[in-house]
Write a protein that holds these residues in place. Structure first.
Motif, PDB file in Angstrom:
ATOM      1  N   ASP A 136      14.164   1.542  -3.943  1.00 23.47           N
ATOM      2  CA  ASP A 136      13.931   1.666  -2.508  1.00 23.47           C
ATOM      3  C   ASP A 136      14.269   0.365  -1.782  1.00 23.47           C
ATOM      4  OD1 ASP A 136      13.030   3.126  -0.196  1.00 23.47           O
ATOM      5  OD2 ASP A 136      11.247   1.841  -0.241  1.00 23.47           O
ATOM      6  N   VAL A 137      13.904  -0.764  -2.348  1.00 22.35           N
ATOM      7  CA  VAL A 137      14.200  -2.053  -1.719  1.00 22.35           C
ATOM      8  C   VAL A 137      15.706  -2.280  -1.655  1.00 22.35           C
ATOM      9  CG1 VAL A 137      13.998  -4.549  -2.039  1.00 22.35           C
ATOM     10  CG2 VAL A 137      11.987  -3.105  -2.250  1.00 22.35           C
ATOM     11  N   ILE A 138      16.435  -1.918  -2.702  1.00 18.81           N
ATOM     12  CA  ILE A 138      17.891  -2.064  -2.709  1.00 18.81           C
ATOM     13  C   ILE A 138      18.525  -1.149  -1.660  1.00 18.81           C
ATOM     14  CG2 ILE A 138      19.967  -1.631  -4.091  1.00 18.81           C
ATOM     15  CD1 ILE A 138      18.289  -2.608  -6.528  1.00 18.81           C
ATOM     16  N   GLU A 139      18.047   0.088  -1.566  1.00 24.74           N
ATOM     17  CA  GLU A 139      18.569   0.999  -0.543  1.00 24.74           C
ATOM     18  C   GLU A 139      18.289   0.479   0.863  1.00 24.74           C
ATOM     19  OE1 GLU A 139      16.672   4.699  -1.453  1.00 24.74           O
ATOM     20  OE2 GLU A 139      18.330   5.372  -2.702  1.00 24.74           O
ATOM     21  N   LEU A 140      17.096  -0.045   1.087  1.00 25.35           N
ATOM     22  CA  LEU A 140      16.766  -0.595   2.407  1.00 25.35           C
ATOM     23  C   LEU A 140      17.631  -1.799   2.735  1.00 25.35           C
ATOM     24  CD1 LEU A 140      12.879  -0.316   2.460  1.00 25.35           C
ATOM     25  CD2 LEU A 140      14.499   0.904   3.904  1.00 25.35           C
ATOM     26  N   MET A 182       0.824  -1.185   0.000  1.00 25.15           N
ATOM     27  CA  MET A 182       0.000   0.000   0.000  1.00 25.15           C
ATOM     28  C   MET A 182       0.873   1.256   0.000  1.00 25.15           C
ATOM     29  SD  MET A 182      -2.972  -1.159  -0.226  1.00 25.15           S
ATOM     30  CE  MET A 182      -4.045   0.196   0.039  1.00 25.15           C
ATOM     31  N   PHE A 183       2.011   1.184   0.692  1.00 24.94           N
ATOM     32  CA  PHE A 183       2.888   2.348   0.760  1.00 24.94           C
ATOM     33  C   PHE A 183       3.354   2.753  -0.627  1.00 24.94           C
ATOM     34  CE2 PHE A 183       7.297   3.870   0.911  1.00 24.94           C
ATOM     35  CZ  PHE A 183       7.110   5.050   1.601  1.00 24.94           C
ATOM     36  N   TYR A 184       3.832   1.779  -1.385  1.00 26.96           N
ATOM     37  CA  TYR A 184       4.363   2.092  -2.712  1.00 26.96           C
ATOM     38  C   TYR A 184       3.262   2.542  -3.661  1.00 26.96           C
ATOM     39  CZ  TYR A 184       8.615  -0.011  -1.008  1.00 26.96           C
ATOM     40  OH  TYR A 184       9.726  -0.291  -0.269  1.00 26.96           O
ATOM     41  N   MET A 185       2.080   1.980  -3.517  1.00 23.71           N
ATOM     42  CA  MET A 185       0.979   2.357  -4.405  1.00 23.71           C
ATOM     43  C   MET A 185       0.458   3.754  -4.094  1.00 23.71           C
ATOM     44  SD  MET A 185      -0.982  -1.333  -4.742  1.00 23.71           S
ATOM     45  CE  MET A 185      -2.524  -0.579  -4.465  1.00 23.71           C
ATOM     46  N   SER A 186       0.620   4.210  -2.874  1.00 21.54           N
ATOM     47  CA  SER A 186       0.085   5.524  -2.518  1.00 21.54           C
ATOM     48  C   SER A 186       1.129   6.636  -2.603  1.00 21.54           C
ATOM     49  CB  SER A 186      -0.521   5.485  -1.122  1.00 21.54           C
ATOM     50  OG  SER A 186       0.491   5.208  -0.174  1.00 21.54           O
ATOM     51  N   LEU A 187       2.389   6.333  -2.380  1.00 20.90           N
ATOM     52  CA  LEU A 187       3.393   7.379  -2.312  1.00 20.90           C
ATOM     53  C   LEU A 187       4.198   7.537  -3.600  1.00 20.90           C
ATOM     54  CD1 LEU A 187       4.731   9.451  -0.403  1.00 20.90           C
ATOM     55  CD2 LEU A 187       6.437   7.705   0.059  1.00 20.90           C
ATOM     56  N   LEU A 214      10.342   0.466 -10.946  1.00 16.11           N
ATOM     57  CA  LEU A 214      11.736   0.870 -10.843  1.00 16.11           C
ATOM     58  C   LEU A 214      12.003   1.601  -9.532  1.00 16.11           C
ATOM     59  CD1 LEU A 214      14.578   1.289 -12.111  1.00 16.11           C
ATOM     60  CD2 LEU A 214      13.671   3.428 -13.049  1.00 16.11           C
ATOM     61  N   PHE A 215      11.152   2.553  -9.178  1.00 20.03           N
ATOM     62  CA  PHE A 215      11.318   3.290  -7.924  1.00 20.03           C
ATOM     63  C   PHE A 215      11.213   2.353  -6.716  1.00 20.03           C
ATOM     64  CE2 PHE A 215       9.751   7.591  -9.768  1.00 20.03           C
ATOM     65  CZ  PHE A 215      10.977   7.761 -10.374  1.00 20.03           C
ATOM     66  N   PHE A 261       3.415   1.943 -14.601  1.00 21.91           N
ATOM     67  CA  PHE A 261       3.749   0.675 -13.963  1.00 21.91           C
ATOM     68  C   PHE A 261       5.261   0.451 -13.900  1.00 21.91           C
ATOM     69  CE2 PHE A 261       4.598  -3.897 -14.102  1.00 21.91           C
ATOM     70  CZ  PHE A 261       3.996  -4.275 -12.922  1.00 21.91           C
ATOM     71  N   SER A 262       5.939   0.608 -15.002  1.00 19.04           N
ATOM     72  CA  SER A 262       7.376   0.319 -15.017  1.00 19.04           C
ATOM     73  C   SER A 262       8.171   1.334 -14.188  1.00 19.04           C
ATOM     74  CB  SER A 262       7.908   0.256 -16.444  1.00 19.04           C
ATOM     75  OG  SER A 262       7.708   1.496 -17.090  1.00 19.04           O
ATOM     76  N   THR A 263       7.761   2.595 -14.202  1.00 17.93           N
ATOM     77  CA  THR A 263       8.461   3.603 -13.408  1.00 17.93           C
ATOM     78  C   THR A 263       8.238   3.368 -11.920  1.00 17.93           C
ATOM     79  OG1 THR A 263       8.116   5.157 -15.215  1.00 17.93           O
ATOM     80  CG2 THR A 263       8.832   6.065 -13.123  1.00 17.93           C
TER      81      THR A 263
END
Length: 79
Positions: A28-32, A1-6, A23-24, A18-20
């Motif tokens: 974020d997952v790689i940074e985390l 939900m976080f990624y879909m809303s922010l 990618l974002f 969708f692809s952008t």
């Protein structure tokens, strides 16, 4: 939900949604993952140092000084 809303609010206009967003999210997952890896390494290193008797003694001394400082502030504000 976080990624879909922010994340969609940072997608440039005209870019495929969708692809952008995907990618974002991947960025974020790689940074985390990198952050948690660095944090776990730091805690592991600190954990071995905390178990040393000299470190524990200094930490207890520092904590005692902090408590004395808090008591002094409470005593000064009591009046």
């Amino acid at each position: 939900m976080f990624y879909m809303s922010l994340i969609p609010q940072f997608v440039p206009s005209g870019a495929p949604m969708f692809s952008t967003t995907l990618l974002f999210t991947a960025i974020d997952v790689i940074e985390l993952a990198a952050w948690y890896w660095l944090l776990s390494r730091a805690v592991s290193t600190l954990g071995t140092r905390v178990q040393r008797p000299a470190f524990r003694r200094r930490l207890e001394q520092l904590t005692g000084v902090a408590f004395l400082g808090f008591a002094a502030v409470l005593l000064a504000n009591r009046s």
